[in-house]
Scaffold this active site. Structure first.
Site, mmCIF file in Angstrom:
data_model
loop_
_atom_site.group_PDB
_atom_site.id
_atom_site.type_symbol
_atom_site.label_atom_id
_atom_site.label_comp_id
_atom_site.label_asym_id
_atom_site.label_seq_id
_atom_site.Cartn_x
_atom_site.Cartn_y
_atom_site.Cartn_z
ATOM 1 N N ASP A 142 0.854 -1.189 0.000
ATOM 2 C CA ASP A 142 0.000 0.000 0.000
ATOM 3 C C ASP A 142 0.884 1.232 0.000
ATOM 4 O O ASP A 142 2.115 1.136 0.134
ATOM 5 C CB ASP A 142 -0.907 0.003 1.234
ATOM 6 N N THR A 172 -9.466 -7.157 -6.743
ATOM 7 C CA THR A 172 -9.742 -5.949 -5.956
ATOM 8 C C THR A 172 -8.446 -5.337 -5.417
ATOM 9 O O THR A 172 -8.252 -5.244 -4.204
ATOM 10 C CB THR A 172 -10.695 -6.269 -4.784
ATOM 11 N N PHE A 176 -1.779 1.028 -5.410
ATOM 12 C CA PHE A 176 -0.398 0.565 -5.454
ATOM 13 C C PHE A 176 -0.303 -0.843 -6.030
ATOM 14 O O PHE A 176 0.571 -1.142 -6.851
ATOM 15 C CB PHE A 176 0.206 0.616 -4.048
ATOM 16 N N GLU A 177 -1.217 -1.713 -5.629
ATOM 17 C CA GLU A 177 -1.210 -3.081 -6.144
ATOM 18 C C GLU A 177 -1.550 -3.131 -7.622
ATOM 19 O O GLU A 177 -0.981 -3.929 -8.374
ATOM 20 C CB GLU A 177 -2.179 -3.932 -5.318
ATOM 21 N N VAL A 250 -12.461 7.904 7.088
ATOM 22 C CA VAL A 250 -12.663 7.731 8.527
ATOM 23 C C VAL A 250 -11.301 7.816 9.196
ATOM 24 O O VAL A 250 -10.369 7.112 8.808
ATOM 25 C CB VAL A 250 -13.337 6.385 8.844
ATOM 26 N N ASP A 251 -11.183 8.679 10.189
ATOM 27 C CA ASP A 251 -9.895 8.915 10.848
ATOM 28 C C ASP A 251 -9.627 7.851 11.898
ATOM 29 O O ASP A 251 -9.736 8.073 13.111
ATOM 30 C CB ASP A 251 -9.879 10.312 11.490
ATOM 31 N N ASP A 259 -10.731 -7.481 3.619
ATOM 32 C CA ASP A 259 -11.468 -8.738 3.633
ATOM 33 C C ASP A 259 -12.962 -8.490 3.463
ATOM 34 O O ASP A 259 -13.643 -9.174 2.704
ATOM 35 C CB ASP A 259 -11.246 -9.466 4.964
#
Length: 336
Positions: A142, A172, A176-177, A250-251, A259
């Protein structure tokens, strides 16, 4: 973990086998439309299992790891399944003629031989059932602060490129992937679409880039995801659909969101096989409700001004049952 999932419902409900990775909290699935229990069946505390169970999928599980807790904690203890042990378990299924499935879902794996064994199993299952759908979350790394890094051995990348992606039907990756698999960088939406087209050419009909660092018109608090689906009409014509989603960040740091995304996407693409827009809207909206419920609970447990602990940030899956079954759509996808 490595999970085998069966469905004990009507014929329009599939059965799953999941194979999570040998070093982290994740679940992989095999799913069948009709079946019966194996000796390894049981319940696993993980985001894939309950989310699919409440949508009608009965799950049989083979643990690729048996850990005390997921590896987001400071400490964990347990055992890891190796490729020989995986082969032994699969041989047992074959001897009893119960290795017939409709879906396979895989996630994090960090051992080259284990990954290669999974590919062999998928190929054999597809030979038995040409309609089997393989959903692959190619967990490799990532981006942190704009810089990408791998958290699996680098020798897994050519296995994913040359063996895994070509047999996958749905993948999915994060940005980066997707860049690793395609060998191309993504700096714009147009480049992301070109990368997804390249990934289609490698095999999968559905590609969803689950997160990216592309700028959102709605501001820095939003995250962009992109999806692409290749569909073939009865006359042989190929139709492409591209979508974009913008999700409020979301922090907090959660474990298991990848998953959960893969499991929910599998379930909703099963229910909406030719409508990626609807499948992704339901997937992302369900995740939104789970994460909002989790962060609200975690903050309440931690107390005002205190940072929630890893235990308090465990995904509130059971409490989100209704949102998983019938998510209110709060994230709209845009067709490009």
């Amino acid at each position: 973990m490595f999970f085998l999932f069966q469905v004990w419902t009507a014929k329009d409900q599939p059965s799953f086998l999941t194979i999570p990775a040998p070093a982290c909290h994740c679940i992989h699935l095999l799913i069948r439309l009709e079946g019966f229990k194996h000796a390894v069946s049981g319940h696993q505390k993980g985001p894939k299992s309950p989310s699919l169970e409440v949508l009608g999928f009965e799950i049989d599980a083979v643990n690729s790891v048996q850990f005390s807790n997921h590896t987001g904690y400071a400490h964990w203890k347990g055992q890891v399944l190796n490729s020989d042990e995986l082969q032994e378990l699969y041989d047992g299924l074959k001897l009893n003629d119960v290795n017939k499935y409709d879906y396979v879902l895989t996630g994090y794996m960090r051992d080259k031989s284990f990954l290669a064994m999974v590919v062999d199993i998928v190929r054999e299952l597809k030979h038995q059932n040409p309609r089997l759908v393989y959903v692959c979350d190619p967990v490799m790394g990532d981006k942190r602060d704009g810089e990408g890094s791998m958290y699996v051995p680098e020798d897994l990348l050519p296995v994913y490129r040359e063996k895994v992606v070509p047999v996958a039907d749905i993948i999915t990756p994060n940005q980066f992937e997707a860049e690793l698999l395609s060998g191309r960088k993504i700096h714009s939406q147009e480049e992301a679409l070109a990368v997804m087209d390249m990934l289609h050419s490698m095999g999968p009909d559905t590609v969803v880039i689950t997160s990216s660092d592309l700028p959102s018109p709605r501001g820095p608090d939003y995250l962009i995801a992109l999806g692409s689906q290749r569909m073939r009409k009865p006359d042989g014509a190929v139709v492409m659909e591209h979508i974009r989603m913008e999700m409020h960040k979301v922090d907090a740091v959660f474990v298991g969101t990848g998953d959960l995304f893969a499991a929910m996407l599998l379930a909703w693409t099963h229910k909406h096989p030719n409508d990626l827009k609807v499948a992704c809207e339901k997937t992302v909206s369900a995740m939104h409700h789970v994460l909002q419920r989790t962060i609200k609970y975690a903050k309440g447990q931690a107390g005002e001004g205190q940072k929630p602990s890893m235990a308090q940030l465990e995904l509130r899956m059971v409490q989100s049952k209704k949102d998983i079954e019938n998510p209110e759509i709060v994230v709209q996808a845009t067709v490009l």
